[in-house]
Motif scaffolding. Structure first.
Motif, PDB file in Angstrom:
ATOM      1  N   ASP A  46       6.446  -2.971   9.166  1.00 44.12           N
ATOM      2  CA  ASP A  46       7.482  -3.704   8.484  1.00 44.12           C
ATOM      3  C   ASP A  46       7.411  -3.594   6.927  1.00 44.12           C
ATOM      4  O   ASP A  46       6.375  -3.012   6.559  1.00 44.12           O
ATOM      5  CB  ASP A  46       7.522  -5.305   8.826  1.00 44.12           C
ATOM      6  CG  ASP A  46       6.393  -6.080   8.555  1.00 44.12           C
ATOM      7  OD1 ASP A  46       5.527  -5.484   7.763  1.00 44.12           O
ATOM      8  OD2 ASP A  46       6.318  -7.208   8.812  1.00 44.12           O
ATOM      9  N   LYS A  47       8.155  -4.022   6.003  1.00 44.10           N
ATOM     10  CA  LYS A  47       8.122  -3.840   4.671  1.00 44.10           C
ATOM     11  C   LYS A  47       6.894  -4.315   4.117  1.00 44.10           C
ATOM     12  O   LYS A  47       6.387  -3.870   3.237  1.00 44.10           O
ATOM     13  CB  LYS A  47       9.388  -4.649   4.224  1.00 44.10           C
ATOM     14  CG  LYS A  47       9.393  -4.633   2.736  1.00 44.10           C
ATOM     15  CD  LYS A  47       9.584  -5.972   1.888  1.00 44.10           C
ATOM     16  CE  LYS A  47       9.249  -6.146   0.513  1.00 44.10           C
ATOM     17  NZ  LYS A  47       8.005  -6.646   0.132  1.00 44.10           N
ATOM     18  N   ASN A  48       6.348  -5.400   4.760  1.00 39.35           N
ATOM     19  CA  ASN A  48       5.052  -5.890   4.197  1.00 39.35           C
ATOM     20  C   ASN A  48       4.042  -4.789   4.198  1.00 39.35           C
ATOM     21  O   ASN A  48       2.929  -4.792   3.393  1.00 39.35           O
ATOM     22  CB  ASN A  48       4.776  -7.198   4.704  1.00 39.35           C
ATOM     23  CG  ASN A  48       5.768  -8.228   4.314  1.00 39.35           C
ATOM     24  OD1 ASN A  48       6.222  -8.211   3.424  1.00 39.35           O
ATOM     25  ND2 ASN A  48       5.965  -9.175   5.278  1.00 39.35           N
ATOM     26  N   ALA A  49       4.001  -4.408   5.493  1.00 37.28           N
ATOM     27  CA  ALA A  49       2.949  -3.174   5.779  1.00 37.28           C
ATOM     28  C   ALA A  49       2.931  -2.070   4.910  1.00 37.28           C
ATOM     29  O   ALA A  49       1.934  -1.505   4.232  1.00 37.28           O
ATOM     30  CB  ALA A  49       3.002  -2.764   7.468  1.00 37.28           C
ATOM     31  N   ARG A  52       1.533  -3.125   1.478  1.00 29.84           N
ATOM     32  CA  ARG A  52      -0.123  -3.250   1.815  1.00 29.84           C
ATOM     33  C   ARG A  52      -0.528  -1.890   1.662  1.00 29.84           C
ATOM     34  O   ARG A  52      -1.583  -1.448   0.872  1.00 29.84           O
ATOM     35  CB  ARG A  52      -0.365  -4.026   2.712  1.00 29.84           C
ATOM     36  CG  ARG A  52       0.083  -5.646   2.684  1.00 29.84           C
ATOM     37  CD  ARG A  52      -0.675  -6.583   3.707  1.00 29.84           C
ATOM     38  NE  ARG A  52      -0.549  -5.957   4.970  1.00 29.84           N
ATOM     39  CZ  ARG A  52       0.298  -6.333   5.787  1.00 29.84           C
ATOM     40  NH1 ARG A  52       1.248  -7.020   5.428  1.00 29.84           N
ATOM     41  NH2 ARG A  52       0.264  -5.916   7.045  1.00 29.84           N
ATOM     42  N   ILE A  53       0.212  -0.788   2.299  1.00 28.08           N
ATOM     43  CA  ILE A  53      -0.202   0.485   2.209  1.00 28.08           C
ATOM     44  C   ILE A  53      -0.302   0.976   0.833  1.00 28.08           C
ATOM     45  O   ILE A  53      -1.239   1.712   0.332  1.00 28.08           O
ATOM     46  CB  ILE A  53       0.485   1.280   3.371  1.00 28.08           C
ATOM     47  CG1 ILE A  53       0.125   1.071   4.773  1.00 28.08           C
ATOM     48  CG2 ILE A  53       0.288   2.922   3.015  1.00 28.08           C
ATOM     49  CD1 ILE A  53       1.063   1.590   5.653  1.00 28.08           C
ATOM     50  N   GLU A  54       0.967   1.092   0.316  1.00 23.00           N
ATOM     51  CA  GLU A  54       1.077   1.501  -1.077  1.00 23.00           C
ATOM     52  C   GLU A  54       0.204   0.576  -2.112  1.00 23.00           C
ATOM     53  O   GLU A  54      -0.163   1.373  -3.077  1.00 23.00           O
ATOM     54  CB  GLU A  54       2.645   1.419  -1.751  1.00 23.00           C
ATOM     55  CG  GLU A  54       3.431   2.239  -0.816  1.00 23.00           C
ATOM     56  CD  GLU A  54       5.001   2.002  -1.242  1.00 23.00           C
ATOM     57  OE1 GLU A  54       5.750   2.763  -0.865  1.00 23.00           O
ATOM     58  OE2 GLU A  54       5.297   1.108  -2.288  1.00 23.00           O
ATOM     59  N   SER A  55      -0.173  -0.519  -2.131  1.00 17.89           N
ATOM     60  CA  SER A  55      -1.033  -1.099  -2.844  1.00 17.89           C
ATOM     61  C   SER A  55      -2.586  -0.868  -2.559  1.00 17.89           C
ATOM     62  O   SER A  55      -3.471  -1.312  -3.393  1.00 17.89           O
ATOM     63  CB  SER A  55      -0.718  -2.570  -3.025  1.00 17.89           C
ATOM     64  OG  SER A  55      -0.984  -3.249  -1.839  1.00 17.89           O
ATOM     65  N   GLY A  56      -2.889  -0.307  -1.524  1.00 22.11           N
ATOM     66  CA  GLY A  56      -3.955   0.002  -0.999  1.00 22.11           C
ATOM     67  C   GLY A  56      -4.937  -1.023  -0.423  1.00 22.11           C
ATOM     68  O   GLY A  56      -6.072  -0.957  -0.335  1.00 22.11           O
TER      69      GLY A  56
END
Length: 82
Positions: A46-49, A52-56
């Motif tokens: 989802d958008k939250n995943a 979190r991926i982009e922010s590491g």
């Protein structure tokens, strides 16, 4: 002792590249839009995943890495470059 983080403390190597490539898409692709593309490809995120991926803050599996590369139109190797 083994440490499963990048030298900069992030949980993945590809997150900053995912963010940069996503933002470079024309029209700019939102995190939700990327999540939608990944879901259409069979990946349950989802958008939250994506955030979190982009922010590491989230680990990325090899399956997710391949799906991200396909969604962004790059190779897996390009997502892993520093």
């Amino acid at each position: 002792m083994y440490k499963n983080r990048a030298p900069n403390g992030r949980h993945n190597l590809c997150g900053s590249w995912v963010a940069a490539l996503r933002k470079a898409k024309i029209p700019r692709l939102s995190q939700r839009g990327l999540a939608d593309i990944l879901q259409l490809g069979g990946l349950d995120v989802d958008k939250n995943a994506v955030q979190r991926i982009e922010s590491g803050q989230r680990f990325v599996t090899d399956i997710e890495l391949k799906a991200l590369a396909q969604a962004l139109g790059v190779t897996v190797e390009e997502l892993l470059e520093p």
